[in-house]
Design a protein around this motif. Sequence first.
Motif, mmCIF file in Angstrom:
data_model
loop_
_atom_site.group_PDB
_atom_site.id
_atom_site.type_symbol
_atom_site.label_atom_id
_atom_site.label_comp_id
_atom_site.label_asym_id
_atom_site.label_seq_id
_atom_site.Cartn_x
_atom_site.Cartn_y
_atom_site.Cartn_z
ATOM 1 N N VAL A 1 0.862 -1.182 0.000
ATOM 2 C CA VAL A 1 0.000 0.000 0.000
ATOM 3 C C VAL A 1 0.899 1.232 0.000
ATOM 4 C CG1 VAL A 1 -1.712 1.331 1.304
ATOM 5 C CG2 VAL A 1 -1.897 -1.164 1.159
ATOM 6 N N HIS A 2 0.600 2.177 -0.896
ATOM 7 C CA HIS A 2 1.417 3.377 -1.051
ATOM 8 C C HIS A 2 0.516 4.591 -0.847
ATOM 9 C CE1 HIS A 2 4.738 5.544 -3.594
ATOM 10 N NE2 HIS A 2 4.366 6.253 -2.537
ATOM 11 N N ALA A 3 0.741 5.310 0.246
ATOM 12 C CA ALA A 3 -0.055 6.501 0.571
ATOM 13 C C ALA A 3 0.727 7.758 0.209
ATOM 14 C CB ALA A 3 -0.413 6.509 2.054
ATOM 15 N N HIS A 4 -0.003 8.774 -0.238
ATOM 16 C CA HIS A 4 0.620 10.007 -0.711
ATOM 17 C C HIS A 4 0.187 11.170 0.178
ATOM 18 C CE1 HIS A 4 2.094 8.029 -4.396
ATOM 19 N NE2 HIS A 4 1.055 7.253 -4.173
ATOM 20 N N SER B 1 4.688 8.514 0.770
ATOM 21 C CA SER B 1 5.379 9.639 0.143
ATOM 22 C C SER B 1 4.953 10.910 0.853
ATOM 23 C CB SER B 1 5.026 9.730 -1.351
ATOM 24 O OG SER B 1 5.598 8.665 -2.067
ATOM 25 N N TRP B 2 5.950 11.695 1.273
ATOM 26 C CA TRP B 2 5.634 12.901 2.034
ATOM 27 C C TRP B 2 5.645 14.144 1.158
ATOM 28 C CZ3 TRP B 2 7.204 13.531 7.790
ATOM 29 C CH2 TRP B 2 6.719 12.452 8.516
ATOM 30 N N VAL C 1 8.642 2.153 4.594
ATOM 31 C CA VAL C 1 9.547 3.082 3.915
ATOM 32 C C VAL C 1 8.825 4.415 3.747
ATOM 33 C CG1 VAL C 1 10.827 3.605 1.793
ATOM 34 C CG2 VAL C 1 10.749 1.252 2.647
ATOM 35 N N VAL C 2 9.516 5.508 4.057
ATOM 36 C CA VAL C 2 9.025 6.854 3.758
ATOM 37 C C VAL C 2 9.859 7.400 2.612
ATOM 38 C CG1 VAL C 2 8.751 9.218 4.591
ATOM 39 C CG2 VAL C 2 8.239 7.300 6.116
ATOM 40 N N LEU C 3 9.188 7.900 1.583
ATOM 41 C CA LEU C 3 9.858 8.503 0.435
ATOM 42 C C LEU C 3 9.673 10.009 0.501
ATOM 43 C CD1 LEU C 3 8.682 6.037 -2.377
ATOM 44 C CD2 LEU C 3 10.820 5.986 -1.069
ATOM 45 N N GLY C 4 10.779 10.740 0.619
ATOM 46 C CA GLY C 4 10.722 12.196 0.658
ATOM 47 C C GLY C 4 11.104 12.784 -0.685
ATOM 48 N N ALA C 5 10.315 13.718 -1.162
ATOM 49 C CA ALA C 5 10.572 14.306 -2.474
ATOM 50 C C ALA C 5 11.713 15.313 -2.444
ATOM 51 C CB ALA C 5 9.313 14.971 -3.018
ATOM 52 N N SER C 6 12.148 15.711 -1.255
ATOM 53 C CA SER C 6 13.303 16.600 -1.119
ATOM 54 C C SER C 6 14.067 16.209 0.140
ATOM 55 C CB SER C 6 12.859 18.069 -1.042
ATOM 56 O OG SER C 6 11.990 18.274 0.059
#
Length: 374
Positions: free
Chosen positions: A91-94, A116-117, A145-150
């Motif tokens: 599951v991938h939450a945005h 994704s934050w 896993v947390v994916l940060g765009a910056s």
Amino acid sequence: MSSSPVSASLPAQPYGRPPLRTVQVLGGAAGVGSSAHVRSLTTGLAARGVRVTVCAPVEAEGEYDFTGAGAQFSPDAVGALRAACAAADVVHAHGVRAGLRAALALRGRRVPLVVSWHGDGPAAAGALGRLSRMLERHVARAAAVVLGASSDQVDLARLRGARDARLAPVAAVAAVPAGRADADPGKARAELGAVARPLLIAVGSLVPHRGYSVLLDAAREWRTLEPLPLLVIAGEGPLRAELSRRIEAEGLPVRLLGRRRDAAQLLAAADVAVLPSRWEERALLAQEALRVGVPLVATAVGGVPELVGEGAVLVPPGDAGALASAVSGLLADPDRRAELAAAGRAQAGTWPSEDDTVAQVLSVYDELTERGRR
């Protein structure tokens, strides 16, 4: 909504293994950037044989057509979300709000959660800020896993207790082709009343963190310029009435355009783009401006400096004088505008493509599902 073809270099589904099933979760207040990213991601994942379900507000499906991108659509009601997540491999939450909803839906299940934050700014002060930080901690710790765009988002996720936080820049879907050779700026400028005067543009919802009150302060200083620049703001939101009153009372050379589907074309016709935000991550306006070669003046906040590099003029947030001076200087210096246009296109060439983004996300999914099998 356009989308790039997915690179043949992406890994195929292993022979004999059932297709990967993923649920993409968008919160009720999902922004344009998050929704466009999920649409692009869905297209790429579906092209690789991944079975994608998008749980989002019904209006988001109407605008972004996730079904047309190859997904199964499900409304973001609690029961529908739980049912969709129960059948998922990942599951991938945005966004943090979507992450909280997904974490609650997954309670008691051993399905990995990716969050994704992108689009979540710093917490406010007071009780609201304390609540925001508490929610961030809960989501960060619930995510595999947390994916940060910056980079600042990655740092924030780690500060909030994320077990695994990684940099994952989000590719913006190109709204207009790179370069401006095929654009017809004359029509847009004539419509806006800026044929014989400079045209400045800002794009984004009319909410406090966009910094439009400071932008109007700067516009007050531009009234002395000759010819008088016209500032247009494309976007809608709760501050519209307040901004309209100021524009009328102070006689500012500003037009509020409301939400525009042709905002990208208007941007391509502008002389300078302005991003006065108090906080941004990977601002869509910044990406589109640099991509099409429109000089950009932006505040040095959040992920903006990392995003634009040497391709924009950066000013401190909340400083109307610095903002006005930077814009005035560019309007008076066509050579500098040309230099910025070239530097912006060069910087845009360093950003990840949609294919790159799909490849990185799919590798995270594969890693998590392989870890679960072991």
